[in-house]
Design an enzyme around this catalytic site. Structure first.
Site, PDB file in Angstrom:
ATOM      1  N   CYS A  13      23.678 -50.314  -3.947  1.00 52.25           N
ATOM      2  CA  CYS A  13      22.332 -50.046  -4.433  1.00 52.25           C
ATOM      3  C   CYS A  13      21.483 -49.239  -3.288  1.00 52.25           C
ATOM      4  O   CYS A  13      21.656 -49.542  -2.049  1.00 52.25           O
ATOM      5  CB  CYS A  13      21.493 -51.125  -4.878  1.00 52.25           C
ATOM      6  SG  CYS A  13      19.858 -51.147  -5.296  1.00 52.25           S
TER       7      CYS A  13
ATOM      8  N   HIS B  47      23.082 -52.126 -14.223  1.00 58.21           N
ATOM      9  CA  HIS B  47      22.570 -52.350 -12.790  1.00 58.21           C
ATOM     10  C   HIS B  47      21.288 -51.798 -12.670  1.00 58.21           C
ATOM     11  O   HIS B  47      20.274 -52.541 -12.247  1.00 58.21           O
ATOM     12  CB  HIS B  47      23.289 -51.573 -12.140  1.00 58.21           C
ATOM     13  CG  HIS B  47      23.094 -51.597 -10.548  1.00 58.21           C
ATOM     14  ND1 HIS B  47      23.744 -52.101  -9.655  1.00 58.21           N
ATOM     15  CD2 HIS B  47      21.872 -50.975  -9.807  1.00 58.21           C
ATOM     16  CE1 HIS B  47      22.775 -51.828  -8.278  1.00 58.21           C
ATOM     17  NE2 HIS B  47      21.732 -51.058  -8.774  1.00 58.21           N
ATOM     18  N   GLU B  48      20.873 -50.602 -13.287  1.00 55.98           N
ATOM     19  CA  GLU B  48      19.486 -50.129 -13.334  1.00 55.98           C
ATOM     20  C   GLU B  48      18.295 -50.867 -14.130  1.00 55.98           C
ATOM     21  O   GLU B  48      17.401 -51.094 -13.810  1.00 55.98           O
ATOM     22  CB  GLU B  48      19.370 -48.535 -13.749  1.00 55.98           C
ATOM     23  CG  GLU B  48      20.427 -47.708 -12.687  1.00 55.98           C
ATOM     24  CD  GLU B  48      19.773 -47.948 -11.365  1.00 55.98           C
ATOM     25  OE1 GLU B  48      18.717 -48.136 -10.801  1.00 55.98           O
ATOM     26  OE2 GLU B  48      20.728 -47.608 -10.371  1.00 55.98           O
TER      27      GLU B  48
ATOM     28  N   HIS C 265      16.895 -53.847 -12.232  1.00 55.77           N
ATOM     29  CA  HIS C 265      15.928 -53.570 -11.907  1.00 55.77           C
ATOM     30  C   HIS C 265      14.468 -53.818 -12.574  1.00 55.77           C
ATOM     31  O   HIS C 265      13.420 -53.935 -12.003  1.00 55.77           O
ATOM     32  CB  HIS C 265      15.998 -52.258 -11.127  1.00 55.77           C
ATOM     33  CG  HIS C 265      16.966 -52.045  -9.819  1.00 55.77           C
ATOM     34  ND1 HIS C 265      16.429 -52.620  -8.746  1.00 55.77           N
ATOM     35  CD2 HIS C 265      18.155 -51.446  -9.797  1.00 55.77           C
ATOM     36  CE1 HIS C 265      17.588 -52.418  -7.662  1.00 55.77           C
ATOM     37  NE2 HIS C 265      18.424 -51.725  -8.478  1.00 55.77           N
TER      38      HIS C 265
END
EC number: 3.5.1.88
Length: 187
Positions: free
Chosen positions: A107, A149-150, A153
């Protein structure tokens, strides 16, 4: 669907946006839905892409640059000028596969830390593109992993929250100047 936003895929010494790192509270705050897709948002998309390319990333979520909007940019081929990036506005997961895949993740907000993470192998999402058009996408492999993954966030979750091996994770974080206390494990 690839983006129509044109950005030169080059590294800048001083990217337009500043990254935030593990331990910064800004990464833990949920992002807000985007109400209006306009030129100001498209400029933010360009700035995010340029920042991502400058930092050798393949994905970047707005919270990583201190902006609490549900906005993600992805480019799995940053060295290929012919391959346009993917822009996801207000993405939502519609479906995930039962098949789970374990792979290493890193990341931009946690430089030099790479750990194995379990994620669904296939993900189907709904989102808007940079022109505000509704889209759907079924993604597999690296793209599915990057999207998940994004999207984490956008919900105040970072990939280290999903790592099972806490001892190795603590060692890796410490070795790279981060505190294990910044990790918030998710079930």
């Amino acid at each position: 669907m690839p983006s129509e936003i044109a950005v030169e895929k080059k590294k800048l010494k001083n990217p337009p946006l500043q990254l935030h790192y593990l331990g910064d509270r800004v990464l833990r705050q949920p992002a807000k839905r985007i109400a209006k897709v306009d030129d100001e948002l498209r400029q933010l998309i360009r700035d995010m892409l340029q920042t991502m390319y400058s930092k050798d990333g393949i994905g970047l979520a707005a919270p990583q640059v201190g902006i609490h909007k549900q906005l993600i940019v992805i480019d799995l081929e940053p060295d290929n000028p012919a391959n346009p990036p993917l822009v996801l506005i207000n993405p939502t997961i519609k479906q995930v596969s039962k098949e789970i895949c374990v792979a290493q993740e890193g990341c931009l907000s946690i430089p030099n830390v790479y750990m194995d993470v379990k994620r669904p192998e296939v993900v189907e999402i709904a989102y808007k593109d940079e022109n505000g058009r509704p889209k759907t996408l079924k993604a597999t492999d690296l793209l599915a992993r990057c999207i998940q993954h994004e999207m984490d966030h956008l919900n105040g979750v970072v990939f280290v929250d999903r790592v099972d091996n806490s001892l190795t994770l603590a060692q890796e974080l410490s070795k790279n100047g981060f505190s294990y206390q910044a990790v918030k494990p998710v079930a």
